[in-house]
Write an enzyme that holds these catalytic residues in place. Structure first.
Site, PDB file in Angstrom:
ATOM      1  N   TRP A   1      77.610  16.786  59.546  1.00 19.88           N
ATOM      2  CA  TRP A   1      77.701  17.720  60.664  1.00 19.88           C
ATOM      3  C   TRP A   1      79.111  18.228  60.933  1.00 19.88           C
ATOM      4  CZ3 TRP A   1      81.329  15.548  63.623  1.00 19.88           C
ATOM      5  CH2 TRP A   1      81.481  14.162  63.562  1.00 19.88           C
ATOM      6  N   ASN A   2      80.158  17.599  60.369  1.00 16.80           N
ATOM      7  CA  ASN A   2      81.507  17.902  60.862  1.00 16.80           C
ATOM      8  C   ASN A   2      82.053  19.255  60.411  1.00 16.80           C
ATOM      9  OD1 ASN A   2      81.609  16.705  58.280  1.00 16.80           O
ATOM     10  ND2 ASN A   2      83.696  15.998  58.577  1.00 16.80           N
TER      11      ASN A   2
ATOM     12  N   HIS B   1      70.370  18.866  55.893  1.00 15.05           N
ATOM     13  CA  HIS B   1      71.557  18.819  56.735  1.00 15.05           C
ATOM     14  C   HIS B   1      71.384  17.748  57.810  1.00 15.05           C
ATOM     15  CE1 HIS B   1      75.391  20.330  57.726  1.00 15.05           C
ATOM     16  NE2 HIS B   1      75.180  21.614  57.490  1.00 15.05           N
TER      17      HIS B   1
ATOM     18  N   PRO C   1      70.729  16.292  61.348  1.00 13.08           N
ATOM     19  CA  PRO C   1      69.829  16.818  62.380  1.00 13.08           C
ATOM     20  C   PRO C   1      70.533  17.517  63.536  1.00 13.08           C
ATOM     21  CG  PRO C   1      69.083  14.654  61.689  1.00 13.08           C
ATOM     22  CD  PRO C   1      70.423  14.868  61.043  1.00 13.08           C
TER      23      PRO C   1
ATOM     24  N   GLY D   1      79.191  12.284  53.319  1.00  7.17           N
ATOM     25  CA  GLY D   1      78.802  11.512  54.494  1.00  7.17           C
ATOM     26  C   GLY D   1      79.378  10.116  54.483  1.00  7.17           C
ATOM     27  N   SER D   2      78.675   9.214  55.127  1.00  4.49           N
ATOM     28  CA  SER D   2      79.153   7.846  55.309  1.00  4.49           C
ATOM     29  C   SER D   2      78.990   7.028  54.034  1.00  4.49           C
ATOM     30  CB  SER D   2      78.382   7.172  56.446  1.00  4.49           C
ATOM     31  OG  SER D   2      77.028   6.948  56.052  1.00  4.49           O
TER      32      SER D   2
ATOM     33  N   GLU E   1      80.929  12.353  48.230  1.00  4.37           N
ATOM     34  CA  GLU E   1      82.186  12.569  48.949  1.00  4.37           C
ATOM     35  C   GLU E   1      82.040  11.811  50.252  1.00  4.37           C
ATOM     36  OE1 GLU E   1      84.792  13.280  51.306  1.00  4.37           O
ATOM     37  OE2 GLU E   1      83.966  15.265  51.656  1.00  4.37           O
ATOM     38  N   LEU E   2      82.726  10.678  50.344  1.00  3.93           N
ATOM     39  CA  LEU E   2      82.483   9.725  51.425  1.00  3.93           C
ATOM     40  C   LEU E   2      83.668   9.674  52.393  1.00  3.93           C
ATOM     41  CD1 LEU E   2      80.835   6.990  49.184  1.00  3.93           C
ATOM     42  CD2 LEU E   2      79.751   8.919  50.363  1.00  3.93           C
TER      43      LEU E   2
ATOM     44  N   CYS F   1      86.956  13.723  57.046  1.00  2.75           N
ATOM     45  CA  CYS F   1      87.266  12.668  56.086  1.00  2.75           C
ATOM     46  C   CYS F   1      88.675  12.817  55.548  1.00  2.75           C
ATOM     47  CB  CYS F   1      86.249  12.668  54.957  1.00  2.75           C
ATOM     48  SG  CYS F   1      86.120  14.252  54.104  1.00  2.75           S
TER      49      CYS F   1
END
Length: 458
Positions: free
Chosen positions: A129-130, A154, A156, A209-210, A231-232, A265
């Site tokens: 989301w960022n 994507h 939510p 994401g995470s 890509e974390l 990130c």
């Protein structure tokens, strides 16, 4: 149902119906067919579509930026910048894609040989989301240029942005089902993603994401023997050596940490400063942070908006409180801001070190950790004392010293006297727990292609 929440005031901009299993199956079937057809379209025609996309992005910029700000709280000027960066990336691939995808001749005695970069099909993208538009476009643009299709799942809380992106590609003249969004309720996401990765119609998967989500996606891709790009998280070091231009470094440090309200990130998170200039750097840094305007992100004067969700604010508060209890010193900020919305004070902690959450963990919000090094070797040691490896920024008047120090720290990118950033001309990605694979530049365009060898005897 999925309800989005405006993090500035807690209101609910929209509600969306989650897809049924039958609707999801229909979307996948349509997208797979569109991808197969798109792969046979000549490269030149695919790239012409990217030029139209850049124009459509700019024409839609006001509405897209406002939607981003409403859904996740990004300051409006930064949201507008996100759209423009996406347009620039589309133009980059429109201009350079043909050369990057061209067959590469290889000299072989007695045969004609070459390497070709060919489409692979439908690629699943699990996006955060960022950066609701940029994260998607930096993957989708080269992937479509390569002849593939995009199936987007994507976050939510930016469902409106996800559906807007799908429509954006249609308005730009891409085939109707080539870029599709799946709308899935949060509890159903893990099982849905695993099922999609196992589906033979999905050729590969990418996730931003995470680490927890990345581990699940990477494992599922491994079981299915499919290509994945992850890509974390990141906990980038911003190293200031004693010979640096401290004034310039401190000003850059404010930008590096508090862009997107610290929710990136690739934001610098750990500021490692040689002892000789530590006091000056901290004074200038804190002064710069004090000057940041916090508030309604639709106000063009605002630099720091709310966090995207309240649970993120709670997690950030835990990291700050635990680090203070472990011996860190609060220089400014330190907590949530009372009132509506998910606001957190721009915060600087000094005296941080390994063993403290703000040093060891990724801090996803407006919190900076400052640590003092007793020399360049110690600075490199502290910079590398992280499980992450996305970027590192080194500040020094001697660029060669900066490069030398950066080589001692494992990362996907090293910036000397500059803030770490992504650029369509350069590969972007991480090492260690920051993930693997590359986006952007030639590497990103070829990432989701079949690198195929041809050998013609005689």
């Amino acid at each position: 149902m999925i309800t989005t929440v405006n993090p500035t005031d807690g209101t609910t901009p929209a509600t969306y119906d989650a897809m049924t299993l039958q609707q999801l199956e229909q979307v996948v079937a349509q997208a797979a067919q569109a991808a197969a057809e798109w792969g046979s379209v000549p490269v030149g025609e695919r790239l012409e579509a990217l030029t139209r996309l850049a124009s459509e992005l700019r024409a839609s910029a006001d509405g897209l930026a406002a939607l981003i700000t409403a859904e996740m709280g990004k300051p409006i000027r930064e949201a507008e910048g996100e759209i423009e960066k996406s347009a620039v990336t589309a133009e980059y691939y429109a201009a350079n894609g043909a050369a990057i995808l061209a067959d590469e001749q290889v000299m072989v005695d007695g045969a004609k040989a070459w390497v070709s970069y060919e489409p692979i099909g439908l690629v699943l993208a699990v996006m955060p989301w960022n950066f609701p538009v940029w994260q998607v476009l930096r993957f989708a643009v080269p992937t479509l240029a390569a002849g593939n299709g995009v199936l987007l799942k994507h976050s939510p809380n930016v469902t409106g942005s996800a559906l807007a992106i799908e429509q954006l590609f249609r308005r730009a003249g891409f085939p109707e089902h080539l870029v599709r969004t799946v709308v899935v309720e949060e509890p159903d996401v893990p099982a849905t993603i695993e099922r999609l990765i196992a589906d033979d119609r999905i050729a590969a998967v990418t996730l931003t994401g995470s680490n927890r989500a990345g581990a699940a996606v990477g494992a599922a891709a491994g079981r299915a023997s499919k290509k994945s790009v992850l890509e974390l998280g990141g906990s980038d070091a911003f190293v200031v050596l004693a010979d640096a231009d401290v004034e310039a470094a401190a000003a850059a440090a404010v930008r590096a940490r508090f862009t997107n309200s610290g929710q990136s990130c690739v934001c610098a998170k750990r500021f490692i400063v040689e002892a000789e200039v530590a006091d000056e750097f901290i004074d200038r840094f804190v002064t710069g942070v004090k000057g940041l305007v916090v508030g309604d992100p639709t106000d063009r004067a605002v630099a720091v908006g709310p966090l995207a969700r309240d649970d993120l604010r709670v997690a950030l508060q835990r990291q700050v409180d635990s680090s203070l209890a472990a011996g860190a010193v609060l220089a400014i900020g330190g907590g949530s801001i009372a009132g509506p919305g998910y606001f957190f004070e721009p915060t600087v902690l000094t005296g941080t070190a390994p063993g403290m959450p703000v040093f060891d963990e990724e801090t996803f919000g407006p919190v900076a950790a400052v640590a003092v090094a007793n020399g360049p070797a110690h600075a490199a040691e502290l910079a590398g004392a992280t499980p992450y490896g996305l970027g590192v920024s080194v500040w020094t008047r001697d660029a060669s010293r900066g490069v030398e120090l950066a080589r001692r720290v494992t990362s996907g990118a090293a910036f000397i006297n500059a803030v770490v950033a992504s650029d369509p001309r350069l590969p972007f990605g991480g090492t260690k727990r920051s993930g693997y694979g590359r986006e952007l530049a030639a590497a990103g365009l070829r990432e989701f292609t079949n690198t195929r060898t041809y050998w013609v005897a005689g």
